[in-house]
Design a protein around this motif. Structure first.
Motif, PDB file in Angstrom:
ATOM      1  N   VAL A 230      53.107 -30.952 -31.303  1.00 28.44           N
ATOM      2  CA  VAL A 230      51.937 -30.287 -30.757  1.00 28.44           C
ATOM      3  C   VAL A 230      51.752 -31.019 -29.345  1.00 28.44           C
ATOM      4  O   VAL A 230      51.441 -32.309 -29.446  1.00 28.44           O
ATOM      5  N   VAL A 231      52.109 -30.355 -28.284  1.00 29.75           N
ATOM      6  CA  VAL A 231      51.579 -31.164 -26.872  1.00 29.75           C
ATOM      7  C   VAL A 231      50.775 -30.418 -25.990  1.00 29.75           C
ATOM      8  O   VAL A 231      50.819 -29.158 -25.448  1.00 29.75           O
ATOM      9  N   LEU A 232      49.495 -30.788 -26.364  1.00 32.48           N
ATOM     10  CA  LEU A 232      48.440 -29.984 -25.573  1.00 32.48           C
ATOM     11  C   LEU A 232      47.158 -30.991 -25.370  1.00 32.48           C
ATOM     12  O   LEU A 232      47.186 -31.986 -25.856  1.00 32.48           O
TER      13      LEU A 232
ATOM     14  N   ALA B  23      58.187 -26.794 -32.085  1.00 34.03           N
ATOM     15  CA  ALA B  23      56.979 -27.296 -31.211  1.00 34.03           C
ATOM     16  C   ALA B  23      56.147 -26.293 -30.716  1.00 34.03           C
ATOM     17  O   ALA B  23      56.352 -25.227 -30.331  1.00 34.03           O
ATOM     18  N   VAL B  24      54.750 -26.592 -30.560  1.00 38.22           N
ATOM     19  CA  VAL B  24      53.920 -25.646 -29.593  1.00 38.22           C
ATOM     20  C   VAL B  24      53.477 -26.513 -28.582  1.00 38.22           C
ATOM     21  O   VAL B  24      52.801 -27.668 -28.664  1.00 38.22           O
ATOM     22  N   VAL B  25      53.732 -25.986 -27.374  1.00 34.57           N
ATOM     23  CA  VAL B  25      53.434 -26.667 -26.064  1.00 34.57           C
ATOM     24  C   VAL B  25      52.503 -25.896 -25.132  1.00 34.57           C
ATOM     25  O   VAL B  25      52.796 -24.721 -25.125  1.00 34.57           O
ATOM     26  N   GLY B  26      51.379 -26.495 -24.665  1.00 35.03           N
ATOM     27  CA  GLY B  26      50.602 -25.870 -23.728  1.00 35.03           C
ATOM     28  C   GLY B  26      51.488 -25.249 -22.399  1.00 35.03           C
ATOM     29  O   GLY B  26      52.330 -26.100 -21.947  1.00 35.03           O
ATOM     30  N   SER B  27      50.918 -24.233 -21.757  1.00 36.91           N
ATOM     31  CA  SER B  27      51.765 -23.609 -20.593  1.00 36.91           C
ATOM     32  C   SER B  27      51.773 -24.861 -19.542  1.00 36.91           C
ATOM     33  O   SER B  27      53.001 -24.938 -18.602  1.00 36.91           O
ATOM     34  N   ARG B  28      50.912 -25.573 -19.359  1.00 39.23           N
ATOM     35  CA  ARG B  28      50.838 -26.645 -18.280  1.00 39.23           C
ATOM     36  C   ARG B  28      51.655 -27.801 -18.695  1.00 39.23           C
ATOM     37  O   ARG B  28      51.776 -28.792 -17.699  1.00 39.23           O
ATOM     38  N   PHE B  29      52.279 -27.838 -19.854  1.00 38.98           N
ATOM     39  CA  PHE B  29      53.176 -29.042 -19.985  1.00 38.98           C
ATOM     40  C   PHE B  29      54.365 -28.679 -20.361  1.00 38.98           C
ATOM     41  O   PHE B  29      55.240 -29.434 -20.915  1.00 38.98           O
ATOM     42  N   GLY B  30      55.007 -27.803 -19.258  1.00 39.88           N
ATOM     43  CA  GLY B  30      56.240 -27.171 -19.270  1.00 39.88           C
ATOM     44  C   GLY B  30      57.224 -28.091 -19.201  1.00 39.88           C
ATOM     45  O   GLY B  30      58.377 -28.324 -19.807  1.00 39.88           O
ATOM     46  N   GLU B  31      56.795 -29.496 -18.514  1.00 40.30           N
ATOM     47  CA  GLU B  31      57.902 -30.731 -18.153  1.00 40.30           C
ATOM     48  C   GLU B  31      57.877 -31.655 -19.346  1.00 40.30           C
ATOM     49  O   GLU B  31      58.546 -32.551 -19.259  1.00 40.30           O
ATOM     50  N   GLN B  32      56.947 -31.356 -20.466  1.00 36.12           N
ATOM     51  CA  GLN B  32      56.966 -32.360 -21.468  1.00 36.12           C
ATOM     52  C   GLN B  32      57.462 -31.725 -22.785  1.00 36.12           C
ATOM     53  O   GLN B  32      57.077 -31.950 -23.825  1.00 36.12           O
TER      54      GLN B  32
END
Length: 609
Positions: free
Chosen positions: A63-65, A109-118
């Motif tokens: 999770v990247v949020l 993985a679930v990634v926040g839309s503002r963390f597209g580079e991560q």
């Protein structure tokens, strides 16, 4: 009908609360709110996507949020889908995240839309944004599969004392034991919990799932490493009533923003040895406050023992209490035998809170998680070796003495660094303290103390540090007195809110002798000062400073003698540093011997002509 006493899955417990209070606010942050109904609908929609991707049976989902309502929805959704969440802090270095994902062998993985580079390097990636909490939820495409309480719920990476990150696998059963029927906290319907710690830190388990299971409001602190003013403002704006602070953050807030704790009904702290003076201060300011010192390693799910009180008393140490409901605690020696009450041993914890083990590390798991010999425990039960020193007091509570790997030997005496830190914190003017060891070139281990003194004029720091050391010399055993007391602006904390000892200054120690500093002027004096500085790890060194007052001793004197003879090409008696213990006196001796050597050489040359 479900047995109320049987372990259960956390998402089922939250869903039952949703059914009871669907329109109550579940999550809030800076004016944004999410009801229990909306939380559940959004989580079910995401859970459907996760199931369709193949998540289930404890699959690890990275999770990247940031700290947002979408994060809480995501964690809930992962549990609903049968996965185990692995939080990756967007603020962490990318290599650290990559290393953890690789070690965990995560495929989702679930990634926040503002963390597209991560985006982590995984097979299945789902992007989410604020819209997930606003749109209506579709019907689930994949039906939910029954889960067992022993299914993994999350993976929390911790380096512990080794510096090597290891993923601790925590099952639903362990979280259930923490929040189902706690005997160390009385949760009220109108309580507001603050989610302040990183989700990658296991205290977040208590912060997030306790209010959601109990029907309280979960207030989110701003994303990132908030400063004290921002934390206090959040407490006020959100009306927080239940607050957890790490020891380092607790000491700072009590020192600088005691008034900011107004409105807190139940204050919890822990993670290291607490200062009794700080606890007494907060309890005196808020006599109706309930205070809990919570102790527990990540491997035993947030809390293993708790000490809850309405009055701090005048004790010289803050106990960690007794094992919470569903947990056990034993103080054992090296042979795993119980030590007598009052004796120091290593604390082992057991019960339903014990983690499954370390992810993909069977060897490390077998080393730290062992069979529980308690005959009252169910077959297959295990206990965890904490590596922490403790003892049972006469009052029947546990006293936490710090890490066993922070126990050192100073001049043959065994010293617990937390004991020295508590002594420093008890001194007037000291707001924070951290003690570590430093070994010089001769292999001599010394205690180095760092103290923060708030608004004190920096011009007074050196004098204050020296005076503090002199006071300790007069009040405690010599082996407990730091070799140097270094005054700093602040004691740094890591992202988890614990003292970051690795970030403390590592340059040479300032001189801590009684006499005034006189700068070396002649070349030989300056060179001697450089040699002494390297050997003693001290700077600056004045011409009138005594070698032994600076921390020199016989072994170091012998090594320094060899260096001086090679540097200046002279023969020196073994006791030269006892006879000439200052730079000024030694420089004179060296010049005389060099001159004498030159004269003898000239005479010898003349005799051969």
């Amino acid at each position: 009908m479900t047995d109320a006493g049987a372990p259960r899955c956390i998402h089922d417990m939250v869903a039952e609360q949703v059914a009871r209070t669907p329109d109550r606010i579940a999550v809030s942050i800076r004016g944004r709110t999410l009801t229990f109904r909306r939380l559940d609908e959004a989580a079910e929609a995401l859970a459907s996507r996760l199931r369709a991707a193949g998540v289930g049976g404890g699959s690890v989902v990275a999770v990247v949020l940031g700290r947002t309502p979408e994060l809480i929805v995501t964690l809930y959704a992962i549990l609903k889908a049968g996965g185990a969440y692995l939080y990756l802090d967007p603020a962490e270095p990318s290599r650290q995240r990559e290393r953890i994902v690789c070690d965990a062998r995560a495929r989702f993985a679930v990634v926040g839309s503002r963390f597209g580079e991560q985006v982590p390097d995984v097979k299945h990636i789902l992007f989410v944004g604020p819209e997930m909490t606003e749109a209506s939820a579709p019907e689930p495409a994949e039906p939910a599969r029954p889960l067992h309480p022993d299914t993994p719920a999350y993976v929390c990476y911790t380096s512990g004392s080794t510096g090597e990150p290891k993923g601790v696998v925590v099952p639903h059963r362990a979280i259930w034991r923490l929040i189902d029927t706690p005997d160390w906290i009385d949760v009220r319907d109108d309580d507001v919990f603050l989610q302040l710690t990183r989700v990658g830190f296991d205290v977040s388990t208590f912060e997030i799932w306790m209010p959601l299971v109990k029907g309280c409001r979960l207030a989110l602190a701003p994303t990132g490493h908030a400063d004290l003013e921002e934390i206090v403002a959040t407490l006020r704006d959100e009306g927080v009533s239940v607050l957890w602070l790490t020891t380092g953050l607790f000491h700072k807030i009590v020192t600088h923003h005691l008034d900011g704790l107004y409105g807190i009904r139940h204050l919890l702290a822990g993670g290291d040895v607490l200062s009794p003076a700080h606890v007494q201060r907060v309890m005196a300011a808020y006599p109706d406050l309930i205070f809990t010192n919570g102790y527990g390693p990540t491997e035993n799910t947030t809390f293993s023992t708790c000490w809850t009180t309405r009055g701090s008393g005048n004790a010289t140490r803050v106990p960690i209490g007794v094992p919470i409901d569903g947990s056990t605690g034993r103080v054992l020696d090296e042979r795993l035998n119980e030590v007598p009450n009052g004796d120091v041993g290593e604390l082992w914890v057991g019960g339903d809170g014990v983690a499954t083990g370390y992810l993909n590390r069977p060897g490390a798991t077998a080393e730290r998680f062992v069979a529980d010999p308690d005959p009252s425990r169910p077959p297959g039960s295990r206990m965890y070796r904490t590596g922490d020193l403790s003892r049972w007091t006469e009052d029947g509570v546990l006293d936490f003495l710090g890490r066993s790997d922070r126990q050192v030997k100073i001049r043959g005496y065994r010293v617990e660094l937390s004991t020295v830190e508590m002594e420093l914190l008890s001194q007037p003017g000291v707001e924070q303290a951290a003690v570590l060891t430093r070994t010089n070139g001769a292999g001599d281990t010394r205690l180095i103390a760092y103290v923060a003194v708030g608004a004190m004029d920096p011009a007074e720091w050196t004098t204050f540090g020296s005076a503090l050391r002199e006071k300790l010399l007069a009040t405690v055993a010599a082996h407990l007195v730091p070799w140097a007391v270094i005054v700093v602006n602040d004691i740094p904390l890591n992202p988890n809110g614990k003292v970051n000892r690795s970030a403390l200054p590592t340059e040479k120690i300032p001189r801590n002798v009684w006499n005034d500093y006189v700068e070396p002027s002649r070349p030989v004096e300056r060179r001697l000062a450089e040699i002494w500085s390297d050997a003693l790890d001290v700077e600056p060194i004045g011409v009138d400073d005594n070698f032994f007052d600076l921390g020199g001793h016989s072994l170091l004197a012998a090594e320094l003698l060899s260096a001086l003879q090679a540097e200046f090409d002279v023969n020196l008696p073994a006791r030269i540093l006892y006879l000439r213990p200052t730079i000024a006196a030694l420089a004179e001796e060296l010049l005389l011997r060099q001159q004498a050597g030159t004269t003898r050489k000239e005479s010898a040359d003349a005799g051969t002509q």
